[in-house]
Design a protein around this motif. Structure first.
Motif, short mmCIF file in Angstrom:
data_model
loop_
_atom_site.label_atom_id
_atom_site.label_comp_id
_atom_site.label_asym_id
_atom_site.label_seq_id
_atom_site.Cartn_x
_atom_site.Cartn_y
_atom_site.Cartn_z
N ASP A 132 -0.09 -1.06 -22.77
CA ASP A 132 -0.11 -0.15 -21.62
C ASP A 132 0.99 -0.56 -20.65
O ASP A 132 0.85 -1.52 -19.90
CB ASP A 132 -1.49 -0.22 -20.93
N PHE A 133 2.10 0.18 -20.68
CA PHE A 133 3.21 -0.20 -19.80
C PHE A 133 2.90 0.07 -18.34
O PHE A 133 3.45 -0.57 -17.45
CB PHE A 133 4.51 0.51 -20.21
N GLY A 134 2.00 1.03 -18.06
CA GLY A 134 1.59 1.25 -16.68
C GLY A 134 0.82 0.07 -16.13
O GLY A 134 1.02 -0.34 -14.97
N GLU A 135 -0.04 -0.50 -16.95
CA GLU A 135 -0.79 -1.68 -16.54
C GLU A 135 0.14 -2.86 -16.32
O GLU A 135 0.00 -3.61 -15.34
CB GLU A 135 -1.83 -2.04 -17.62
N GLU A 136 1.11 -2.99 -17.20
CA GLU A 136 2.08 -4.09 -17.06
C GLU A 136 2.89 -3.93 -15.78
O GLU A 136 3.16 -4.90 -15.06
CB GLU A 136 3.02 -4.13 -18.27
N PHE A 137 3.28 -2.69 -15.48
CA PHE A 137 4.02 -2.43 -14.25
C PHE A 137 3.21 -2.81 -13.03
O PHE A 137 3.71 -3.49 -12.11
CB PHE A 137 4.41 -0.94 -14.17
N GLU A 138 1.94 -2.38 -12.97
CA GLU A 138 1.10 -2.67 -11.81
C GLU A 138 0.85 -4.16 -11.66
O GLU A 138 0.87 -4.70 -10.54
CB GLU A 138 -0.22 -1.92 -11.91
N PHE A 139 0.61 -4.85 -12.76
CA PHE A 139 0.39 -6.29 -12.71
C PHE A 139 1.62 -6.99 -12.13
O PHE A 139 1.51 -7.82 -11.22
CB PHE A 139 0.09 -6.83 -14.11
N GLY A 140 2.78 -6.66 -12.66
CA GLY A 140 4.00 -7.29 -12.18
C GLY A 140 4.31 -6.94 -10.74
O GLY A 140 4.77 -7.78 -9.96
N LEU A 141 4.04 -5.69 -10.36
CA LEU A 141 4.30 -5.27 -8.98
C LEU A 141 3.48 -6.10 -8.00
O LEU A 141 4.00 -6.56 -6.97
CB LEU A 141 3.97 -3.78 -8.82
N GLN A 142 2.21 -6.31 -8.31
CA GLN A 142 1.37 -7.09 -7.41
C GLN A 142 1.84 -8.54 -7.32
O GLN A 142 1.78 -9.16 -6.25
CB GLN A 142 -0.10 -7.03 -7.86
N ARG A 143 2.34 -9.08 -8.41
CA ARG A 143 2.84 -10.46 -8.37
C ARG A 143 4.13 -10.54 -7.55
O ARG A 143 4.37 -11.51 -6.83
CB ARG A 143 3.09 -10.98 -9.80
N VAL A 144 4.98 -9.53 -7.67
CA VAL A 144 6.19 -9.48 -6.85
C VAL A 144 5.83 -9.42 -5.37
O VAL A 144 6.38 -10.13 -4.53
CB VAL A 144 7.06 -8.27 -7.24
N LEU A 145 4.86 -8.57 -5.04
CA LEU A 145 4.44 -8.44 -3.64
C LEU A 145 3.77 -9.71 -3.15
O LEU A 145 3.90 -10.07 -1.97
CB LEU A 145 3.50 -7.24 -3.49
N ASP A 146 3.06 -10.41 -4.04
CA ASP A 146 2.50 -11.72 -3.66
C ASP A 146 3.61 -12.68 -3.26
O ASP A 146 3.48 -13.44 -2.28
CB ASP A 146 1.72 -12.33 -4.84
N GLY A 147 4.71 -12.65 -4.02
CA GLY A 147 5.84 -13.52 -3.70
C GLY A 147 6.46 -13.16 -2.36
O GLY A 147 6.79 -14.05 -1.56
N LEU A 148 6.59 -11.87 -2.07
CA LEU A 148 7.11 -11.45 -0.78
C LEU A 148 6.16 -11.85 0.35
O LEU A 148 6.61 -12.26 1.42
CB LEU A 148 7.33 -9.93 -0.77
N GLN A 149 4.86 -11.75 0.07
CA GLN A 149 3.86 -12.14 1.08
C GLN A 149 4.02 -13.61 1.43
O GLN A 149 4.01 -13.99 2.62
CB GLN A 149 2.46 -11.89 0.53
N SER A 150 4.19 -14.45 0.40
CA SER A 150 4.37 -15.88 0.63
C SER A 150 5.64 -16.13 1.45
O SER A 150 5.64 -16.94 2.39
CB SER A 150 4.45 -16.62 -0.70
N TYR A 151 6.71 -15.44 1.12
CA TYR A 151 7.97 -15.63 1.84
C TYR A 151 7.82 -15.22 3.31
O TYR A 151 8.25 -15.95 4.21
CB TYR A 151 9.08 -14.81 1.19
N LEU A 152 7.21 -14.07 3.53
CA LEU A 152 7.06 -13.58 4.91
C LEU A 152 6.11 -14.45 5.72
O LEU A 152 6.32 -14.67 6.91
CB LEU A 152 6.58 -12.12 4.88
N ASP A 153 5.06 -14.95 5.07
CA ASP A 153 4.13 -15.84 5.77
C ASP A 153 4.83 -17.12 6.21
O ASP A 153 4.63 -17.62 7.32
CB ASP A 153 2.93 -16.19 4.87
N ASN A 154 5.63 -17.68 5.32
CA ASN A 154 6.34 -18.92 5.62
C ASN A 154 7.50 -18.69 6.59
O ASN A 154 7.89 -19.58 7.35
CB ASN A 154 6.86 -19.56 4.35
N ARG A 155 8.03 -17.46 6.52
CA ARG A 155 9.17 -17.13 7.38
C ARG A 155 8.76 -17.16 8.85
O ARG A 155 9.53 -17.51 9.72
CB ARG A 155 9.69 -15.74 6.98
#
Length: 207
Positions: free
Chosen positions: A184-207
């Motif tokens: 399911d490429f849609g599932e893969e897209f959503e999973f990866g998107l949330q992990r990318v946003l998690d990374g941005l969240q960590s960056y912004l929190d630390n920023r």
């Protein structure tokens, strides 16, 4: 028949959807409209201008939501999903826009301004905003590059066949995990998107 710029662009998009961007020529688009290629030049300067108009039309078709979601994470998720849908609906859009010099039509400019505004309220440099936005865009582009090349069913079966008899436990775990379930490429897209946003969240929190 009387032609309009909108009709020409819509016909060109149909041609690209069927045969890819290389299939788009003034002659072929004209044939689809029952006109000569030369007739198109009264409305579109050249093929390059036609492709730029096609790109901007699709961006307008998949425009980002207004009003923009108030939380940056929700806004960027909406952005990524719209871009993803545009790649699946018009696979040629990936090659046309995954470049350091994308056509800067009105809809492209509006979408970029919308995206960069997601970071309003943070003390970020222009460079940081651009890089963070690019990380989200790159996730969808990278996955779409894989899935739009071959969207035939049966990917799970193909993997099972390729890994049959391979004495490597981690690889063997792949078909064991999925069984007969189609990838399911849609599932893969959503999973990866949330992990990318998690990374941005960590960056912004630390920023």
């Amino acid at each position: 028949m009387a032609l309009s710029r909108e009709q020409i662009v819509a016909a060109a998009i149909e041609v690209a959807d069927e045969g890819g961007l290389d299939a788009v020529t003034m002659r072929l688009v004209g044939q689809r409209l029952g006109a000569t290629g030369m007739a198109l030049y009264r409305h579109i300067a050249n093929r390059e201008a036609l492709i730029e108009a096609m790109i901007d039309a699709v961006i307008g078709e998949f425009c980002y939501p207004e009003p923009r979601p108030s939380h940056w994470r929700d806004a960027l998720a909406a952005l990524a999903r719209q871009d993803w849908r545009s790649y699946l609906a018009h696979p040629w859009m990936l090659a046309a826009t995954a470049t350091s010099r994308p056509p800067m039509g009105p809809n492209m400019l509006n979408s970029m301004e919308w995206a960069l505004a997601c970071f309003d309220g943070f003390d970020l440099t222009v460079r940081e905003r651009l890089y963070l936005f690019s990380v989200v865009i790159a996730h969808g582009q990278g996955l779409a590059l894989t899935w739009t090349q071959d969207r035939r069913p049966g990917a799970t079966k193909w993997w099972q066949e390729q890994l049959a008899g391979v004495d490597m436990p981690r690889l063997q775990a792949i078909p064991a995990e999925f069984g007969d379930e189609e990838l399911d490429f849609g599932e893969e897209f959503e999973f990866g998107l949330q992990r990318v946003l998690d990374g941005l969240q960590s960056y912004l929190d630390n920023r």
